[in-house]
Design a protein around this motif. Structure first.
Motif, PDB file in Angstrom:
ATOM      1  N   ILE A  47       2.096  41.603 -39.725  1.00 21.22           N
ATOM      2  CA  ILE A  47       1.993  40.986 -38.331  1.00 21.22           C
ATOM      3  C   ILE A  47       2.645  41.861 -37.337  1.00 21.22           C
ATOM      4  O   ILE A  47       2.319  41.838 -36.095  1.00 21.22           O
ATOM      5  CB  ILE A  47       2.384  39.349 -38.366  1.00 21.22           C
ATOM      6  N   ASN A  48       3.696  42.214 -37.637  1.00 23.84           N
ATOM      7  CA  ASN A  48       4.379  43.056 -36.826  1.00 23.84           C
ATOM      8  C   ASN A  48       4.097  44.676 -36.647  1.00 23.84           C
ATOM      9  O   ASN A  48       4.850  45.296 -35.823  1.00 23.84           O
ATOM     10  CB  ASN A  48       6.016  42.985 -37.051  1.00 23.84           C
ATOM     11  N   ASP A  57       7.457  39.779 -41.243  1.00 21.53           N
ATOM     12  CA  ASP A  57       6.329  39.422 -40.589  1.00 21.53           C
ATOM     13  C   ASP A  57       6.030  37.990 -40.387  1.00 21.53           C
ATOM     14  O   ASP A  57       5.560  37.453 -39.321  1.00 21.53           O
ATOM     15  CB  ASP A  57       5.205  40.033 -41.532  1.00 21.53           C
ATOM     16  N   VAL A  58       6.719  37.315 -41.366  1.00 24.15           N
ATOM     17  CA  VAL A  58       6.694  35.519 -41.202  1.00 24.15           C
ATOM     18  C   VAL A  58       7.446  35.176 -40.080  1.00 24.15           C
ATOM     19  O   VAL A  58       6.925  34.367 -39.122  1.00 24.15           O
ATOM     20  CB  VAL A  58       7.374  35.042 -42.696  1.00 24.15           C
ATOM     21  N   THR A  59       8.560  35.976 -39.795  1.00 24.77           N
ATOM     22  CA  THR A  59       9.446  35.701 -38.450  1.00 24.77           C
ATOM     23  C   THR A  59       8.733  35.863 -37.432  1.00 24.77           C
ATOM     24  O   THR A  59       8.808  35.184 -36.442  1.00 24.77           O
ATOM     25  CB  THR A  59      10.703  36.401 -38.561  1.00 24.77           C
ATOM     26  N   TYR A  60       8.052  37.017 -37.531  1.00 26.13           N
ATOM     27  CA  TYR A  60       7.429  37.464 -36.381  1.00 26.13           C
ATOM     28  C   TYR A  60       6.082  36.645 -35.790  1.00 26.13           C
ATOM     29  O   TYR A  60       6.070  36.179 -34.613  1.00 26.13           O
ATOM     30  CB  TYR A  60       6.793  38.895 -36.408  1.00 26.13           C
ATOM     31  N   GLY A  61       5.483  36.094 -36.961  1.00 29.97           N
ATOM     32  CA  GLY A  61       4.472  35.144 -36.686  1.00 29.97           C
ATOM     33  C   GLY A  61       4.720  33.801 -36.366  1.00 29.97           C
ATOM     34  O   GLY A  61       4.181  33.421 -35.318  1.00 29.97           O
ATOM     35  N   VAL A  62       6.035  33.308 -36.844  1.00 27.02           N
ATOM     36  CA  VAL A  62       6.447  32.029 -36.197  1.00 27.02           C
ATOM     37  C   VAL A  62       6.853  31.957 -34.704  1.00 27.02           C
ATOM     38  O   VAL A  62       6.304  31.291 -34.037  1.00 27.02           O
ATOM     39  CB  VAL A  62       7.545  31.598 -37.156  1.00 27.02           C
ATOM     40  N   MET A  88      -2.581  38.726 -39.083  1.00 25.68           N
ATOM     41  CA  MET A  88      -1.930  37.261 -39.162  1.00 25.68           C
ATOM     42  C   MET A  88      -2.846  36.383 -39.918  1.00 25.68           C
ATOM     43  O   MET A  88      -2.059  35.376 -40.392  1.00 25.68           O
ATOM     44  CB  MET A  88      -1.542  36.792 -37.686  1.00 25.68           C
ATOM     45  N   ASP A  89      -4.040  36.694 -40.192  1.00 30.35           N
ATOM     46  CA  ASP A  89      -5.063  35.770 -40.726  1.00 30.35           C
ATOM     47  C   ASP A  89      -4.839  35.958 -42.242  1.00 30.35           C
ATOM     48  O   ASP A  89      -5.850  36.502 -42.714  1.00 30.35           O
ATOM     49  CB  ASP A  89      -6.380  35.790 -40.194  1.00 30.35           C
TER      50      ASP A  89
END
Length: 152
Positions: A47-48, A57-62, A88-89
């Motif tokens: 995601i990042n 990437d989880v933190t970036y998505g949140v 992100m999908d």
């Protein structure tokens, strides 16, 4: 592929390159030409845009879902509305939301075998997703006071 023959898969390839005869040409090397199948450059879960999917990437998505910066990669894949953040999908539903974050965390904890992606917007070089995110139910069961029956 021709009118009569098509190669759909390989098990192992000891040779790489083009081979030909008077009537046929085959290019060998783990799915030569498959790069044209996918249209958007991203790595599922990255995601990042750092080059690999991980917990950051989880933190970036949140943070993005809470109004933070958008992911760096976006895809323009019709019929999906632009911008679409394909990386992100991770559950393969062709949308991005909190369910993707839950799926990603489950994957990181070993509860999902793979990160998925949208079949309408695959990563460059991938023609089909590793598996469906959602299996349709053909005849759902409805429970009424302990009795099961098929809903037609």
């Amino acid at each position: 592929e021709s009118g009569s023959y098509q190669l759909d898969g390989t098990i192992g390839q000891p040779i790489v390159g083009a081979s030909s005869s008077a009537n046929y040409i085959i290019e060998a090397g783990f799915w030569v030409g498959a790069a044209a199948a996918g249209g958007c450059a991203y790595i599922p879960g990255d995601i990042n845009g750092s080059g690999a999917p991980n917990g950051i990437d989880v933190t970036y998505g949140v943070t993005y879902l809470k109004g933070g910066n958008a992911p760096p990669d976006s895809c323009d894949c019709l019929p999906i509305v632009f911008p679409f953040y394909g990386a992100m999908d991770v559950n393969g539903t062709c949308s991005t939301n909190g369910i993707d974050i839950t799926f990603f965390v489950t994957y990181l904890k070993g509860g999902q075998p793979a990160l998925l992606y949208c079949i309408d917007c695959p990563p460059a070089g991938m023609a089909a997703p590793p598996g469906p995110a959602v299996t349709p139910i053909e005849s759902p069961l409805i429970r009424v006071k302990g009795v099961s029956r098929s809903n037609d």
